[in-house]
Design an enzyme around this catalytic site. Structure first.
Site, PDB file in Angstrom:
ATOM      1  N   HIS A 267       0.874  -1.191   0.000  1.00 11.32           N
ATOM      2  CA  HIS A 267       0.000   0.000   0.000  1.00 11.32           C
ATOM      3  C   HIS A 267       0.906   1.234   0.000  1.00 11.32           C
ATOM      4  O   HIS A 267       1.663   1.436  -0.940  1.00 11.32           O
ATOM      5  CB  HIS A 267      -0.913  -0.122   1.235  1.00 11.32           C
ATOM      6  CG  HIS A 267      -2.060   0.832   1.317  1.00 11.32           C
ATOM      7  ND1 HIS A 267      -2.433   1.670   0.297  1.00 11.32           N
ATOM      8  CD2 HIS A 267      -2.932   1.095   2.330  1.00 11.32           C
ATOM      9  CE1 HIS A 267      -3.481   2.393   0.671  1.00 11.32           C
ATOM     10  NE2 HIS A 267      -3.802   2.063   1.911  1.00 11.32           N
ATOM     11  N   HIS A 306      -2.676  -2.418  -9.671  1.00  8.73           N
ATOM     12  CA  HIS A 306      -3.615  -1.796  -8.736  1.00  8.73           C
ATOM     13  C   HIS A 306      -4.887  -2.624  -8.693  1.00  8.73           C
ATOM     14  O   HIS A 306      -5.282  -3.200  -9.712  1.00  8.73           O
ATOM     15  CB  HIS A 306      -3.950  -0.367  -9.185  1.00  8.73           C
ATOM     16  CG  HIS A 306      -4.443   0.486  -8.072  1.00  8.73           C
ATOM     17  ND1 HIS A 306      -5.742   0.466  -7.653  1.00  8.73           N
ATOM     18  CD2 HIS A 306      -3.796   1.347  -7.261  1.00  8.73           C
ATOM     19  CE1 HIS A 306      -5.876   1.293  -6.640  1.00  8.73           C
ATOM     20  NE2 HIS A 306      -4.711   1.836  -6.372  1.00  8.73           N
ATOM     21  N   ASP A 362       2.666   5.304  -6.952  1.00 14.06           N
ATOM     22  CA  ASP A 362       3.932   5.188  -6.237  1.00 14.06           C
ATOM     23  C   ASP A 362       5.137   5.008  -7.149  1.00 14.06           C
ATOM     24  O   ASP A 362       6.269   5.051  -6.674  1.00 14.06           O
ATOM     25  CB  ASP A 362       3.868   3.992  -5.263  1.00 14.06           C
ATOM     26  CG  ASP A 362       2.920   4.271  -4.119  1.00 14.06           C
ATOM     27  OD1 ASP A 362       2.983   5.378  -3.575  1.00 14.06           O
ATOM     28  OD2 ASP A 362       2.115   3.394  -3.791  1.00 14.06           O
TER      29      ASP A 362
HETATM   30  N1  CMC Z   1       4.404  -7.150 -10.384  1.00  8.07           N
HETATM   31  C1  CMC Z   1       4.262  -8.377 -10.980  1.00  8.07           C
HETATM   32  N2  CMC Z   1       3.099  -9.029 -11.051  1.00  8.07           N
HETATM   33  C2  CMC Z   1       2.034  -8.461 -10.477  1.00  8.07           C
HETATM   34  C3  CMC Z   1       2.099  -7.210  -9.860  1.00  8.07           C
HETATM   35  C4  CMC Z   1       3.331  -6.544  -9.834  1.00  8.07           C
HETATM   36  N3  CMC Z   1       3.470  -5.340  -9.262  1.00  8.07           N
HETATM   37  N4  CMC Z   1       0.877  -6.863  -9.393  1.00  8.07           N
HETATM   38  C5  CMC Z   1       0.070  -7.895  -9.702  1.00  8.07           C
HETATM   39  N5  CMC Z   1       0.768  -8.840 -10.368  1.00  8.07           N
HETATM   40  C6  CMC Z   1       0.238 -10.083 -10.923  1.00  8.07           C
HETATM   41  C7  CMC Z   1      -0.019 -11.122  -9.838  1.00  8.07           C
HETATM   42  O1  CMC Z   1       1.117 -11.926  -9.648  1.00  8.07           O
HETATM   43  C8  CMC Z   1      -1.202 -11.853 -10.402  1.00  8.07           C
HETATM   44  O2  CMC Z   1      -0.714 -12.712 -11.426  1.00  8.07           O
HETATM   45  P1  CMC Z   1      -1.371 -14.189 -11.583  1.00  8.07           P
HETATM   46  O3  CMC Z   1      -2.786 -13.951 -12.003  1.00  8.07           O
HETATM   47  O4  CMC Z   1      -0.523 -14.863 -12.616  1.00  8.07           O
HETATM   48  O5  CMC Z   1      -1.264 -14.846 -10.228  1.00  8.07           O
HETATM   49  C9  CMC Z   1      -2.006 -10.774 -11.109  1.00  8.07           C
HETATM   50  O6  CMC Z   1      -1.044  -9.771 -11.491  1.00  8.07           O
HETATM   51  C10 CMC Z   1      -3.090 -10.147 -10.255  1.00  8.07           C
HETATM   52  O7  CMC Z   1      -2.476  -9.687  -9.036  1.00  8.07           O
HETATM   53  P2  CMC Z   1      -3.197  -9.642  -7.636  1.00  8.07           P
HETATM   54  O8  CMC Z   1      -2.169  -9.824  -6.570  1.00  8.07           O
HETATM   55  O9  CMC Z   1      -4.372 -10.584  -7.645  1.00  8.07           O
HETATM   56  O10 CMC Z   1      -3.752  -8.165  -7.619  1.00  8.07           O
HETATM   57  P3  CMC Z   1      -4.317  -7.390  -6.344  1.00  8.07           P
HETATM   58  O11 CMC Z   1      -5.419  -6.536  -6.831  1.00  8.07           O
HETATM   59  O12 CMC Z   1      -4.619  -8.318  -5.225  1.00  8.07           O
HETATM   60  O13 CMC Z   1      -3.058  -6.511  -5.899  1.00  8.07           O
HETATM   61  C11 CMC Z   1      -1.526  -4.747  -5.678  1.00  8.07           C
HETATM   62  C12 CMC Z   1      -2.931  -5.153  -6.139  1.00  8.07           C
HETATM   63  C13 CMC Z   1      -1.399  -3.227  -5.778  1.00  8.07           C
HETATM   64  C14 CMC Z   1      -1.326  -5.145  -4.200  1.00  8.07           C
HETATM   65  C15 CMC Z   1      -0.484  -5.456  -6.581  1.00  8.07           C
HETATM   66  O14 CMC Z   1      -0.648  -5.045  -7.900  1.00  8.07           O
HETATM   67  C16 CMC Z   1       0.941  -5.205  -6.117  1.00  8.07           C
HETATM   68  O15 CMC Z   1       1.449  -5.934  -5.245  1.00  8.07           O
HETATM   69  N6  CMC Z   1       1.632  -4.152  -6.672  1.00  8.07           N
HETATM   70  C17 CMC Z   1       2.960  -3.794  -6.199  1.00  8.07           C
HETATM   71  C18 CMC Z   1       2.853  -2.970  -4.928  1.00  8.07           C
HETATM   72  C19 CMC Z   1       2.374  -1.563  -5.208  1.00  8.07           C
HETATM   73  O16 CMC Z   1       2.873  -0.893  -6.107  1.00  8.07           O
HETATM   74  N7  CMC Z   1       1.426  -1.088  -4.375  1.00  8.07           N
HETATM   75  C20 CMC Z   1       0.914   0.280  -4.461  1.00  8.07           C
HETATM   76  C21 CMC Z   1      -0.507   0.323  -4.890  1.00  8.07           C
HETATM   77  S1  CMC Z   1      -1.013   1.989  -5.372  1.00  8.07           S
HETATM   78  C22 CMC Z   1      -0.902   2.921  -3.917  1.00  8.07           C
HETATM   79  C23 CMC Z   1      -1.984   2.601  -2.967  1.00  8.07           C
HETATM   80  O17 CMC Z   1      -3.098   3.123  -3.113  1.00  8.07           O
HETATM   81  O18 CMC Z   1      -1.719   1.830  -2.029  1.00  8.07           O
END
Ligand code: CMC
Length: 429
Positions: A267, A306, A362
């Site tokens: 986050h 996201h 970010d």
């Molecule tokens: N790098 C590589 N792969 C990713 C990433 C990433 N940053 N984000 C998602 N994926 C992949 C994930 O591995 C999954 O692949 P598969 O379907 O093959 O298993 C797919 O994309 C869907 O991911 P998810 O984990 O189900 O997505 P989510 O909605 O639960 O997570 C997130 C959202 C923001 C936590 C995630 O994208 C992430 O960890 N990003 C990196 C951390 C980040 O930049 N966070 C800041 C968010 S914006 C600021 C805020 O408001 O907090």
């Protein structure tokens, strides 16, 4: 005719009518359906709230597919161009843009509350010199509840207004003190002649000069970054704020929980994690091998992806423009080239394209903060300062919403059935 959904139980042929309103069905309407004779009624199972609306809100609108973000109906692009942080905070908190008189009064009131009680300074001195500023920040916000016991009067509108002013005004002071503490410099008192962000820069960076003069470009850049971070509807930290607040504790305690939720690298800690990732990559030449590792599932590309944006995060677009302005003053951040190369590859690569992973807020903000002289561990704190406006607005909306009660999700129990206690002497293994 009202919109309804007809659900047929294939086992019995029984049909149930469930109303649809505002694109939602009520989860409690499903209770009438029984999964078995002893069942107390069907529940919805939604780990991590992927498809559950827990409130109605009038504050922030996001269309993740179209990359739209609006506060109280106003597009983020217009606010970033024409507003300033305190005016945007007023809009988020009170629902309308302020009149000239209301804005002047609001700015004056916030300015009057920037000082911290001297005991807070002493309390902060107890932290180790290398304590993470976000840990100091959230502990100190929690401690404020002991300084303002009147904050417990959460159903008194005047009290809520006072705590709102205190929180908006004091979070930059706490953040600045946390920073000065970590580098062993004396705390700097607020300068009420300066703007909200100008004063924040003063409390962070003033040295021996009689009066600190913020650089106007950096002061404005920080103000725009604060506008972009002010609210983002029902994310992890805002949900924490609402859930904690739903037990009717004081707002300082609830905000501590929200800040703790923000701290994590998925986050608000992501801006710090992005910079650490760029430093670890080290050079543009290392980008392809780093991307190969990410695609193998060895780590995440921080600052990408996201839960709601499945296109370019509109905040990231604005931040990219601000980066150019800031770098024209500070010089280019050497890590920028690595970030641009990561983005270039990710926007073309099927792994990221098929999963609709784009840069989020970010990805570039940390590069700006670093160029402005902030150490990496201050980045999540820089997110928490403006988000305080959103957290308070969402907390108050929850309190005044007659449909809300104490938050209490259900579970599906997967554990042992009832069994008898085993005395120690008879336990195996
Ligand atoms: N790098 C590589 N792969 C990713 C990433 C990433 N940053 N984000 C998602 N994926 C992949 C994930 O591995 C999954 O692949 P598969 O379907 O093959 O298993 C797919 O994309 C869907 O991911 P998810 O984990 O189900 O997505 P989510 O909605 O639960 O997570 C997130 C959202 C923001 C936590 C995630 O994208 C992430 O960890 N990003 C990196 C951390 C980040 O930049 N966070 C800041 C968010 S914006 C600021 C805020 O408001 O907090």
């Amino acid at each position: 005719m009202a919109d309804t959904l007809t659900i047929t139980d294939n086992r019995t042929g029984t049909q149930y009518e469930v109303s649809i309103a505002a694109g939602a069905i009520r989860a409690t309407d499903l209770k009438q359906i029984k999964a078995g004779p002893d069942d107390k009624g069907l529940v919805t199972y939604d780990p991590a709230f992927l498809n559950t609306a827990a409130c109605r809100s009038r504050i922030t609108y996001i269309d993740g597919d179209a990359g739209i973000l609006r506060y109280r109906g106003y597009p983020i692009e217009q606010l970033a161009e024409d507003s300033d942080f305190l005016e945007t905070a007023y809009l988020i908190l009170f629902g309308e843009l302020p009149t000239q008189t209301a804005q002047e009064d609001w700015v004056r009131q916030v300015t009057l509350h920037t000082m911290l009680h001297e005991n807070i300074k002493r309390f902060m001195e107890g932290f180790l010199y290398d304590a993470h500023p976000m840990g100091i920040f959230l502990s100190t916000v929690g401690a404020l509840s002991t300084f303002y016991p009147d904050a417990k009067n959460i159903f008194d509108a005047d009290s809520r207004r006072t705590q709102t002013l205190r929180l908006i005004a004091k979070v930059p002071s706490i953040a600045a003190y946390a920073y000065r503490h970590s580098i062993g410099r004396p705390y700097v008192y607020p300068d009420n002649d300066l703007s909200f962000t100008g004063n924040f820069l003063n409390m962070l960076f003033k040295m021996t000069e009689l009066k600190y003069q913020p650089h106007p470009v950096l002061e404005r850049a920080l103000d725009v970054l604060f506008i972009l971070h002010a609210d983002h509807e029902q994310n992890c930290s805002t949900s924490a704020m609402r859930v904690i607040g739903s037990s009717h504790g004081d707002p300082y305690s609830a905000l501590t929980g929200a800040a703790a939720a923000l701290y994590g690298p998925l986050h608000g800690g992501a801006n710090e994690a992005v910079l650490r990732m760029l430093q670890e990559i080290g050079s543009v030449g290392q980008v392809p091998s780093f991307m190969t590792k990410i695609k193998k599932g060895e780590g995440r590309l921080m600052g990408f992806g996201h839960r709601v944006y499945k296109s370019y995060d509109p905040r990231a677009k604005i931040i990219k423009q601000i980066a150019d302005l800031v770098f024209s003053v500070t010089g280019k951040n050497p890590l920028l080239e690595i970030a641009l190369e990561l983005e270039r590859i990710a926007l073309e690569d099927d792994y990221f394209v098929s999963r609709r992973l784009y840069p989020n807020v970010d990805f570039y903000s940390g590069l700006i903060y670093q160029a402005m002289g902030f150490p990496l561990d201050m980045f999540p704190v820089l997110f928490a300062i403006p988000r305080t406006a959103g957290w308070i607005a969402q907390w108050e909306e929850m309190l005044l919403d007659s449909e809300q009660k104490i938050s209490r999700p259900r579970q599906i129990y997967d554990g042992e059935a009832a069994r008898d206690y085993v005395p120690m002497s008879k336990r195996q293994g």
